[in-house]
Design an enzyme around this catalytic site. Structure first.
Site, PDB file in Angstrom:
ATOM      1  N   ARG A 135      80.903 -95.097  10.263  1.00 51.44           N
ATOM      2  CA  ARG A 135      82.318 -95.042  10.571  1.00 51.44           C
ATOM      3  C   ARG A 135      82.774 -93.636  10.182  1.00 51.44           C
ATOM      4  O   ARG A 135      82.712 -92.729  10.995  1.00 51.44           O
ATOM      5  CB  ARG A 135      83.060 -96.151   9.798  1.00 51.44           C
ATOM      6  CG  ARG A 135      84.422 -96.458  10.334  1.00 51.44           C
ATOM      7  CD  ARG A 135      85.013 -97.711   9.721  1.00 51.44           C
ATOM      8  NE  ARG A 135      85.334 -97.581   8.299  1.00 51.44           N
ATOM      9  CZ  ARG A 135      86.063 -98.471   7.630  1.00 51.44           C
ATOM     10  NH1 ARG A 135      86.530 -99.541   8.238  1.00 51.44           N
ATOM     11  NH2 ARG A 135      86.314 -98.294   6.353  1.00 51.44           N
ATOM     12  N   TYR A 195     103.972-124.930  24.759  1.00 50.97           N
ATOM     13  CA  TYR A 195     103.519-124.221  25.961  1.00 50.97           C
ATOM     14  C   TYR A 195     102.124-124.701  26.353  1.00 50.97           C
ATOM     15  O   TYR A 195     101.227-124.787  25.516  1.00 50.97           O
ATOM     16  CB  TYR A 195     103.478-122.717  25.705  1.00 50.97           C
ATOM     17  CG  TYR A 195     104.850-122.092  25.613  1.00 50.97           C
ATOM     18  CD1 TYR A 195     105.728-122.149  26.687  1.00 50.97           C
ATOM     19  CD2 TYR A 195     105.245-121.446  24.453  1.00 50.97           C
ATOM     20  CE1 TYR A 195     106.990-121.565  26.594  1.00 50.97           C
ATOM     21  CE2 TYR A 195     106.492-120.859  24.357  1.00 50.97           C
ATOM     22  CZ  TYR A 195     107.367-120.922  25.440  1.00 50.97           C
ATOM     23  OH  TYR A 195     108.591-120.350  25.350  1.00 50.97           O
ATOM     24  N   MET A 221     106.390-117.941  19.900  1.00 51.17           N
ATOM     25  CA  MET A 221     106.890-116.729  19.249  1.00 51.17           C
ATOM     26  C   MET A 221     107.650-117.056  17.966  1.00 51.17           C
ATOM     27  O   MET A 221     107.523-116.354  16.957  1.00 51.17           O
ATOM     28  CB  MET A 221     107.791-115.944  20.210  1.00 51.17           C
ATOM     29  CG  MET A 221     108.209-114.595  19.655  1.00 51.17           C
ATOM     30  SD  MET A 221     109.294-113.665  20.740  1.00 51.17           S
ATOM     31  CE  MET A 221     108.149-112.911  21.855  1.00 51.17           C
ATOM     32  N   LYS A 269      96.986 -99.588   0.954  1.00 52.48           N
ATOM     33  CA  LYS A 269      97.246 -99.184   2.346  1.00 52.48           C
ATOM     34  C   LYS A 269      97.992-100.296   3.084  1.00 52.48           C
ATOM     35  O   LYS A 269      98.033-101.443   2.616  1.00 52.48           O
ATOM     36  CB  LYS A 269      95.922 -98.868   3.045  1.00 52.48           C
ATOM     37  CG  LYS A 269      94.949-100.031   3.112  1.00 52.48           C
ATOM     38  CD  LYS A 269      93.570 -99.584   3.613  1.00 52.48           C
ATOM     39  CE  LYS A 269      92.567-100.714   3.560  1.00 52.48           C
ATOM     40  NZ  LYS A 269      91.188-100.253   3.842  1.00 52.48           N
TER      41      LYS A 269
HETATM   42  C1  LIG Z   1      90.465-100.768   2.694  1.00 49.60           C
HETATM   43  C2  LIG Z   1      89.441-100.038   1.922  1.00 49.60           C
HETATM   44  C3  LIG Z   1      88.996-100.535   0.672  1.00 49.60           C
HETATM   45  C4  LIG Z   1      89.411-101.872   0.125  1.00 49.60           C
HETATM   46  O1  LIG Z   1      88.641-102.874   0.757  1.00 49.60           O
HETATM   47  P1  LIG Z   1      88.800-104.428   0.378  1.00 49.60           P
HETATM   48  O2  LIG Z   1      87.760-105.093   1.208  1.00 49.60           O
HETATM   49  O3  LIG Z   1      90.173-104.817   0.779  1.00 49.60           O
HETATM   50  O4  LIG Z   1      88.568-104.536  -1.072  1.00 49.60           O
HETATM   51  C5  LIG Z   1      88.124 -99.740  -0.051  1.00 49.60           C
HETATM   52  N1  LIG Z   1      87.686 -98.562   0.427  1.00 49.60           N
HETATM   53  C6  LIG Z   1      88.054 -98.077   1.641  1.00 49.60           C
HETATM   54  C7  LIG Z   1      87.516 -96.775   2.118  1.00 49.60           C
HETATM   55  C8  LIG Z   1      88.931 -98.802   2.420  1.00 49.60           C
HETATM   56  O5  LIG Z   1      89.304 -98.325   3.615  1.00 49.60           O
END
Ligand SMILES: *Cc1c(COP(=O)(O)O)cnc(C)c1O
Length: 361
Positions: free
Chosen positions: A135, A257, A305, A40
């Site tokens: 969640r 800054y 930046m 992802k």
């Molecule tokens: C992102 C995600 C993972 C991977 O998690 P990591 O901590 O990066 O290994 C696994 N399962 C779900 C549902 C996720 O959203």
């Protein structure tokens, strides 16, 4: 003719051998499970196509973004691709079915959309249970009802089960959620997927049929108390740049800054071509580790930046053009993240499009 190319020295180098190595590390730790490599967010900033290629030995891929899943199919990807949040509207079901994607179903609204859909084929579904993270996922008590409805859906093919751990990297561990999952699914003969990187690394009892590692594949540690190196992982992304200015400070001079760092004695500092518009965390305070000429030193003052400041004390050879490593080889993104009050996940996927990416095979 000399071709023009971007010369600002910042680069993200992606080490495909490290990606392959880390997948191998996941395989060693979970030898009896299939691996669904989580790609992802553009493979945690590493580039989707590149990561999918490097993870050729994984049995499946998982991500959030439908467009990215379709792009993988367009480029010939044949493995199962799991949409970790499923779909958000009924229009997505047609492409999901047509391209053989697997979808998570985590709420009654998705279930209703599936029931109403008239699809060109059957969709493989992973029913997600909420075992305590609160969640996504159905309440565990609803499982048999959900499975009944899925079985009666003409558009649904294979069904599997999953849940997600809230504290696999922390004190509470996975036992309490694992027990709820086991209790709810006893006697249900369907494939199971539970483990993220932390659970894969620490809790073999959670491995089941499919593991879902993400962060470990990119060479970072999911744990605040154990380094990636100690886990046998190799950093896959190195964010590197150069000094574009060097100056001497007198006692009392301050930098950047807000002038948040003031020299107490004479010192040399370097200005690094990297700032928060490149994805470096603005909240990284004075003292955040950085490598200059391969030597460990610290940042100074406020990140801007486009630039940040490095302490050149003890690095007399440092000059304009000297290399600086923000994170990656020789300096774990986990350490930089900890200093900035965040996690490596956020640094890796925050890399911005203006940073050119190169790949080492
Ligand atoms: C992102 C995600 C993972 C991977 O998690 P990591 O901590 O990066 O290994 C696994 N399962 C779900 C549902 C996720 O959203």
């Amino acid at each position: 003719m000399v071709e023009w190319r971007a010369m600002r020295p910042i680069r993200a180098r992606i080490d495909s051998a490290a990606l392959r190595h880390n997948l191998g590390a996941a395989r060693l730790r979970a030898p009896r499970s299939r691996i669904c490599a989580v790609v992802k967010a553009n493979a945690y900033g590493h580039g989707l196509a590149r990561a999918a290629r490097a993870f050729a030995a994984a049995e499946g891929l998982a991500l959030i973004e439908l467009e990215a899943a379709l792009e993988l199919r367009r480029t010939g990807e044949r493995r199962p691709i799991l949409l970790l949040q499923g779909f958000f509207s009924p229009e997505e079901l047609e492409p999901i079915a047509a391209h053989g994607l697997t979808t998570v179903v985590h709420n009654p609204e998705q279930l209703a959309m599936l029931e109403e859909a008239r699809l060109p084929g059957r969709i493989a579904v992973v029913a997600k249970l909420n075992t305590g993270m609160n969640r996504l996922g159905f309440p565990v008590e609803d499982l048999s009802g959900v499975l009944d409805r899925l079985r009666n859906c003409p558009g649904v093919g294979a069904v599997a089960l999953m849940t997600h751990f809230a504290d696999a990297d922390g004190k509470r561990g996975v036992r309490w959620q694992l027990e709820r999952f086991e209790a709810a699914t006893t006697g249900v003969d369907l494939p199971r997927s539970l483990a993220n990187s932390a659970a894969l690394l620490r809790y073999p009892e959670s491995h089941k049929d499919w593991v879902r590692p993400g962060i470990m594949l990119y060479g970072c540690s999911p744990f605040p108390d154990e380094s990636a190196e100690a886990l046998g992982l190799k950093p896959a992304m190195t964010l590197a740049s150069e000094l574009i200015a060097v100056r001497d400070l007198r006692p009392g001079d301050s930098v950047g800054y807000g002038g948040t760092y003031t020299a107490s004695g004479p010192m040399r500092i370097g200005i690094v071509a990297c700032g928060y518009a490149d994805g470096y965390p603005r909240h990284a305070p004075t003292g955040t580790p950085i490598l200059v000429c391969g030597r460990r030193t610290r940042t100074l003052g406020r990140v801007a930046m486009d630039v940040l400041f490095a302490d050149l004390t003890g690095i007399p050879e440092a000059a304009v053009g000297s290399p600086a490593t923000l994170w990656g080889e020789g300096l774990s993104a986990d350490e930089v993240a900890a200093s900035a009050g965040t996690v490596s996940y956020e640094l890796l996927c925050a890399l911005t499009p203006r940073v050119p990416v190169s790949e080492t095979p």
